[in-house]
Scaffold this motif. Structure first.
Motif, PDB file in Angstrom:
ATOM      1  N   ASP A   1     -25.775 -66.207  37.418  1.00  8.41           N
ATOM      2  CA  ASP A   1     -25.402 -65.350  38.543  1.00  8.41           C
ATOM      3  C   ASP A   1     -24.326 -64.326  38.184  1.00  8.41           C
ATOM      4  OD1 ASP A   1     -23.308 -67.068  38.201  1.00  8.41           O
ATOM      5  OD2 ASP A   1     -23.116 -67.631  40.322  1.00  8.41           O
ATOM      6  N   ARG A   2     -23.939 -64.273  36.928  1.00  2.00           N
ATOM      7  CA  ARG A   2     -22.904 -63.335  36.486  1.00  2.00           C
ATOM      8  C   ARG A   2     -23.493 -61.945  36.291  1.00  2.00           C
ATOM      9  NH1 ARG A   2     -17.410 -63.282  36.328  1.00  2.00           N
ATOM     10  NH2 ARG A   2     -17.608 -65.545  36.127  1.00  2.00           N
ATOM     11  N   LEU A   3     -22.798 -60.910  36.794  1.00  3.34           N
ATOM     12  CA  LEU A   3     -23.194 -59.522  36.549  1.00  3.34           C
ATOM     13  C   LEU A   3     -22.542 -59.080  35.246  1.00  3.34           C
ATOM     14  CD1 LEU A   3     -22.768 -58.018  40.109  1.00  3.34           C
ATOM     15  CD2 LEU A   3     -24.880 -58.014  38.798  1.00  3.34           C
ATOM     16  N   VAL A   4     -23.351 -58.713  34.267  1.00  2.00           N
ATOM     17  CA  VAL A   4     -22.833 -58.373  32.948  1.00  2.00           C
ATOM     18  C   VAL A   4     -22.951 -56.873  32.717  1.00  2.00           C
ATOM     19  CG1 VAL A   4     -23.032 -58.731  30.460  1.00  2.00           C
ATOM     20  CG2 VAL A   4     -23.399 -60.656  32.035  1.00  2.00           C
ATOM     21  N   MET A   5     -21.813 -56.258  32.478  1.00  2.00           N
ATOM     22  CA  MET A   5     -21.716 -54.833  32.146  1.00  2.00           C
ATOM     23  C   MET A   5     -21.320 -54.736  30.677  1.00  2.00           C
ATOM     24  SD  MET A   5     -19.212 -51.973  33.920  1.00  2.00           S
ATOM     25  CE  MET A   5     -17.663 -52.562  33.211  1.00  2.00           C
TER      26      MET A   5
ATOM     27  N   LEU B   1     -18.515 -56.810  28.651  1.00  2.00           N
ATOM     28  CA  LEU B   1     -18.602 -57.004  27.214  1.00  2.00           C
ATOM     29  C   LEU B   1     -18.263 -55.689  26.521  1.00  2.00           C
ATOM     30  CD1 LEU B   1     -21.957 -59.037  26.988  1.00  2.00           C
ATOM     31  CD2 LEU B   1     -19.612 -59.914  27.251  1.00  2.00           C
ATOM     32  N   VAL B   2     -17.229 -55.701  25.708  1.00  4.53           N
ATOM     33  CA  VAL B   2     -16.776 -54.494  25.004  1.00  4.53           C
ATOM     34  C   VAL B   2     -17.103 -54.668  23.525  1.00  4.53           C
ATOM     35  CG1 VAL B   2     -14.835 -52.965  24.516  1.00  4.53           C
ATOM     36  CG2 VAL B   2     -14.927 -54.217  26.693  1.00  4.53           C
ATOM     37  N   VAL B   3     -18.077 -53.888  23.039  1.00  7.62           N
ATOM     38  CA  VAL B   3     -18.559 -54.007  21.670  1.00  7.62           C
ATOM     39  C   VAL B   3     -18.201 -52.741  20.900  1.00  7.62           C
ATOM     40  CG1 VAL B   3     -20.589 -54.322  20.204  1.00  7.62           C
ATOM     41  CG2 VAL B   3     -20.477 -55.464  22.435  1.00  7.62           C
ATOM     42  N   GLY B   4     -17.639 -52.910  19.722  1.00  6.57           N
ATOM     43  CA  GLY B   4     -17.330 -51.754  18.888  1.00  6.57           C
ATOM     44  C   GLY B   4     -16.046 -51.935  18.112  1.00  6.57           C
ATOM     45  N   PRO B   5     -15.889 -51.172  17.031  1.00  5.16           N
ATOM     46  CA  PRO B   5     -14.676 -51.277  16.213  1.00  5.16           C
ATOM     47  C   PRO B   5     -13.485 -50.626  16.901  1.00  5.16           C
ATOM     48  CG  PRO B   5     -16.075 -49.522  15.402  1.00  5.16           C
ATOM     49  CD  PRO B   5     -16.849 -50.191  16.498  1.00  5.16           C
ATOM     50  N   ASP B   6     -12.291 -50.987  16.454  1.00  3.02           N
ATOM     51  CA  ASP B   6     -11.072 -50.409  16.999  1.00  3.02           C
ATOM     52  C   ASP B   6     -10.883 -48.978  16.516  1.00  3.02           C
ATOM     53  OD1 ASP B   6     -10.591 -52.804  18.206  1.00  3.02           O
ATOM     54  OD2 ASP B   6      -8.966 -53.426  16.857  1.00  3.02           O
TER      55      ASP B   6
ATOM     56  N   LEU C   1     -27.418 -58.712  23.073  1.00  2.00           N
ATOM     57  CA  LEU C   1     -26.436 -58.593  24.151  1.00  2.00           C
ATOM     58  C   LEU C   1     -26.966 -57.683  25.261  1.00  2.00           C
ATOM     59  CD1 LEU C   1     -23.161 -58.322  22.043  1.00  2.00           C
ATOM     60  CD2 LEU C   1     -23.819 -60.225  23.546  1.00  2.00           C
ATOM     61  N   TYR C   2     -27.712 -56.653  24.894  1.00  2.00           N
ATOM     62  CA  TYR C   2     -28.360 -55.831  25.916  1.00  2.00           C
ATOM     63  C   TYR C   2     -29.296 -56.693  26.778  1.00  2.00           C
ATOM     64  CZ  TYR C   2     -26.902 -51.337  23.802  1.00  2.00           C
ATOM     65  OH  TYR C   2     -26.184 -50.250  23.340  1.00  2.00           O
ATOM     66  N   ALA C   3     -30.028 -57.590  26.143  1.00  2.00           N
ATOM     67  CA  ALA C   3     -30.967 -58.447  26.880  1.00  2.00           C
ATOM     68  C   ALA C   3     -30.240 -59.334  27.884  1.00  2.00           C
ATOM     69  CB  ALA C   3     -31.761 -59.310  25.902  1.00  2.00           C
ATOM     70  N   ALA C   4     -28.992 -59.667  27.597  1.00  2.00           N
ATOM     71  CA  ALA C   4     -28.218 -60.529  28.482  1.00  2.00           C
ATOM     72  C   ALA C   4     -27.472 -59.759  29.558  1.00  2.00           C
ATOM     73  CB  ALA C   4     -27.218 -61.350  27.665  1.00  2.00           C
ATOM     74  N   SER C   5     -27.515 -58.423  29.504  1.00  2.00           N
ATOM     75  CA  SER C   5     -26.700 -57.590  30.388  1.00  2.00           C
ATOM     76  C   SER C   5     -27.510 -57.042  31.553  1.00  2.00           C
ATOM     77  CB  SER C   5     -26.080 -56.437  29.589  1.00  2.00           C
ATOM     78  OG  SER C   5     -25.279 -56.927  28.532  1.00  2.00           O
ATOM     79  N   ASP C   6     -26.785 -56.528  32.549  1.00  6.27           N
ATOM     80  CA  ASP C   6     -27.411 -55.948  33.740  1.00  6.27           C
ATOM     81  C   ASP C   6     -27.330 -54.421  33.755  1.00  6.27           C
ATOM     82  OD1 ASP C   6     -28.145 -58.368  35.443  1.00  6.27           O
ATOM     83  OD2 ASP C   6     -26.062 -58.786  34.948  1.00  6.27           O
ATOM     84  N   PHE C   7     -26.286 -53.866  33.175  1.00  4.15           N
ATOM     85  CA  PHE C   7     -26.227 -52.411  33.072  1.00  4.15           C
ATOM     86  C   PHE C   7     -25.231 -52.025  31.984  1.00  4.15           C
ATOM     87  CE2 PHE C   7     -23.255 -53.562  36.422  1.00  4.15           C
ATOM     88  CZ  PHE C   7     -22.136 -52.755  36.229  1.00  4.15           C
ATOM     89  N   PHE C   8     -25.391 -50.781  31.509  1.00  2.00           N
ATOM     90  CA  PHE C   8     -24.563 -50.221  30.448  1.00  2.00           C
ATOM     91  C   PHE C   8     -23.521 -49.310  31.082  1.00  2.00           C
ATOM     92  CE2 PHE C   8     -23.663 -47.015  27.160  1.00  2.00           C
ATOM     93  CZ  PHE C   8     -23.420 -47.833  26.061  1.00  2.00           C
ATOM     94  N   CYS C   9     -22.331 -49.226  30.469  1.00  2.00           N
ATOM     95  CA  CYS C   9     -21.284 -48.358  31.000  1.00  2.00           C
ATOM     96  C   CYS C   9     -20.499 -47.748  29.854  1.00  2.00           C
ATOM     97  CB  CYS C   9     -20.346 -49.160  31.908  1.00  2.00           C
ATOM     98  SG  CYS C   9     -19.036 -48.167  32.667  1.00  2.00           S
ATOM     99  N   LEU C  10     -20.467 -46.428  29.789  1.00  3.37           N
ATOM    100  CA  LEU C  10     -19.654 -45.718  28.813  1.00  3.37           C
ATOM    101  C   LEU C  10     -19.160 -44.446  29.482  1.00  3.37           C
ATOM    102  CD1 LEU C  10     -18.447 -45.408  26.000  1.00  3.37           C
ATOM    103  CD2 LEU C  10     -20.604 -44.406  25.241  1.00  3.37           C
ATOM    104  N   THR C  11     -17.845 -44.340  29.660  1.00  2.00           N
ATOM    105  CA  THR C  11     -17.279 -43.293  30.497  1.00  2.00           C
ATOM    106  C   THR C  11     -16.372 -42.375  29.682  1.00  2.00           C
ATOM    107  OG1 THR C  11     -15.504 -44.835  31.135  1.00  2.00           O
ATOM    108  CG2 THR C  11     -17.435 -44.700  32.575  1.00  2.00           C
ATOM    109  N   GLY C  12     -17.000 -41.578  28.825  1.00  2.00           N
ATOM    110  CA  GLY C  12     -16.251 -40.648  27.995  1.00  2.00           C
ATOM    111  C   GLY C  12     -15.566 -39.571  28.823  1.00  2.00           C
ATOM    112  N   LEU C  13     -14.629 -38.899  28.203  1.00  2.00           N
ATOM    113  CA  LEU C  13     -13.896 -37.833  28.896  1.00  2.00           C
ATOM    114  C   LEU C  13     -13.679 -36.666  27.946  1.00  2.00           C
ATOM    115  CD1 LEU C  13     -10.114 -38.814  29.197  1.00  2.00           C
ATOM    116  CD2 LEU C  13     -11.720 -40.049  27.770  1.00  2.00           C
ATOM    117  N   PRO C  14     -13.431 -35.471  28.479  1.00  2.00           N
ATOM    118  CA  PRO C  14     -13.192 -34.310  27.616  1.00  2.00           C
ATOM    119  C   PRO C  14     -12.024 -34.566  26.683  1.00  2.00           C
ATOM    120  CG  PRO C  14     -13.514 -33.629  29.897  1.00  2.00           C
ATOM    121  CD  PRO C  14     -13.405 -35.123  29.910  1.00  2.00           C
TER     122      PRO C  14
ATOM    123  N   LEU D   1     -31.756 -51.137  30.274  1.00  2.00           N
ATOM    124  CA  LEU D   1     -30.495 -51.070  31.003  1.00  2.00           C
ATOM    125  C   LEU D   1     -30.270 -49.685  31.596  1.00  2.00           C
ATOM    126  CD1 LEU D   1     -27.968 -52.992  28.713  1.00  2.00           C
ATOM    127  CD2 LEU D   1     -29.362 -53.867  30.586  1.00  2.00           C
ATOM    128  N   PRO D   2     -29.994 -49.615  32.903  1.00  2.00           N
ATOM    129  CA  PRO D   2     -29.520 -48.350  33.472  1.00  2.00           C
ATOM    130  C   PRO D   2     -28.076 -48.133  33.050  1.00  2.00           C
ATOM    131  CG  PRO D   2     -29.432 -50.079  35.127  1.00  2.00           C
ATOM    132  CD  PRO D   2     -30.058 -50.708  33.898  1.00  2.00           C
TER     133      PRO D   2
END
Length: 393
Positions: free
Chosen positions: A196-200, A233-238, A272-285, A306-307
């Protein structure tokens, strides 16, 4: 067709340009072209991996580009264009623009140069502009390929080139991303994610311009009960150490399940995409001049069903179609928070946008990208052709 593709980035150093070079070369090979890729060796033994590819790779001594490498790249291009009777000479990124331009007279082949975004601003420095002008980089025989409508617009603003020699061809997405080996339930069990967890999920280098801090602030504005149902879930190098440190400290104070998973292999990201409900990446200028030329990761997430929640930055609107494959927000905390809340609260909306995201990813195949770039025959699906810029008939 015989194609020579020159790139300053390639496996094993796989950034966005390296992915582009590998995938367009492989797709062109599948469409019947003979492709030779000229790429750096990074002081590593790559022969075994290179032999597994469906095209020839010719390595030169070197790594990621430095301006000190320019004279050597000029000589490499001069020798490279004379190796065979090529129909197309393609500079996949800007470090090979001048070398290829100076070698044009040695070959009757079509000359292509791909612009990805950030380098358009970088080439505005006085010395680089003088070098580009002196070499006649964007002279009469050069065709410019932009990876998004935004990148094409940016290039037109910076360079006075005949518009008929500039075209937009969106990037593609590999079949790899359309299905993993493990089921949603298996992946969730492995990562202790309740049904029942919503995974972003966010997949990107943790750096300021990728906007992780905006997403975190947006989560803070959600109603308490909704925020507690979300796992991020935050995936990626520092990236920048100070930015990453502050982000982690702030995340630890938020009443939300936030997991920093670090860099992961593509196989694990796909799961991890298969386990998730939607993708989120909010870049900025970015005030430094770096831009988001396209946003391939949104397509990869879309291929996995994933939307997306995304911001209207750079070329992202070509990768995420507003209200068709995801929600495009402004780069503000309130707008992003509203978008996350809307997707998180509405299962039906997620399903509709997920179907659109998958169809958009299907339409933007690498075969379509290669066929349009090189003029190869392509009999692919025509789904969403009116939206897939560069799609052939």
């Amino acid at each position: 067709m015989n194609i020579l593709l020159l790139t300053s980035e390639f496996a094993p150093a796989m950034g966005g340009i390296g992915t582009y070079a590998r995938e367009i070369a492989a797709a062109a090979s599948r469409l019947g072209a003979k492709v030779t890729v000229l790429a750096p060796d990074y002081a590593r033994q790559t022969a075994d991996d290179d032999r597994s590819l469906p095209f020839e790779v010719v390595r030169f001594r070197g790594g990621l580009h430095s301006m000190r490498d320019l004279p050597r790249k000029i000589m490499l291009a001069r020798r490279g264009v004379r190796r065979a009777q090529y129909n197309v000479i393609h500079a996949a990124d800007w470090p090979f623009f001048i070398p290829v331009a100076l070698s044009r007279w040695r070959t009757p082949a079509r000359v292509l140069m791909t612009v990805h975004g950030t380098e358009i601003n970088e080439t505005q420095m006085p010395l680089k502009r003088i070098a580009i002008h002196g070499a006649g980089v964007f002279g009469p025989r050069t065709e410019v390929i932009a990876n998004s409508r935004f990148t094409e617009m940016l290039f037109r603003e910076r360079f006075a080139v005949d518009p008929r020699r500039i075209s937009t061809v969106n990037l593609g997405v590999s079949e790899f991303w359309f299905g993993g080996q493990r089921t949603r339930r298996e992946v969730r069990l492995a990562h202790r994610l309740p049904d029942d967890r919503l995974v972003m999920i966010t997949v990107a280098r943790i750096t300021r311009r990728k906007g992780h801090h905006l997403t975190l602030a947006a989560l803070l504005q959600l109603p308490d009960d909704l925020r507690r149902r979300i796992t991020w879930l935050v995936v990626g190098p520092d990236g920048e150490a100070d930015y990453v440190g502050e982000l982690r400290r702030s995340a630890a104070q938020v009443a939300c399940d936030i997991r920093f998973l670090g860099p992961q292999p593509n196989e694990e990201i796909r799961d991890l995409y298969a386990a998730s409900d939607f993708f989120c990446l909010t870049g900025l200028p970015d005030t430094t001049g770096r831009v988001e030329g396209f946003g391939l990761v949104y397509l990869e997430a879309g291929a996995a069903g994933l939307p997306s929640v995304a911001t209207k930055v750079g070329g992202v609107p070509d990768a995420v179609l507003a209200d068709e494959t995801g929600i495009l927000a402004s780069a503000s905390v309130a707008s992003i928070s509203d978008a996350i809340a809307e997707l998180a609260a509405d299962r039906g909306l997620r399903a509709i946008l997920a179907a659109g995201a998958s169809a958009h990813a299907r339409a933007l195949s690498w075969e379509r990208c290669a066929a349009t770039t090189y003029g190869l025959t392509y009999a692919g699906k025509r789904a969403m052709a009116e939206r897939a810029i560069g799609l052939t008939a």
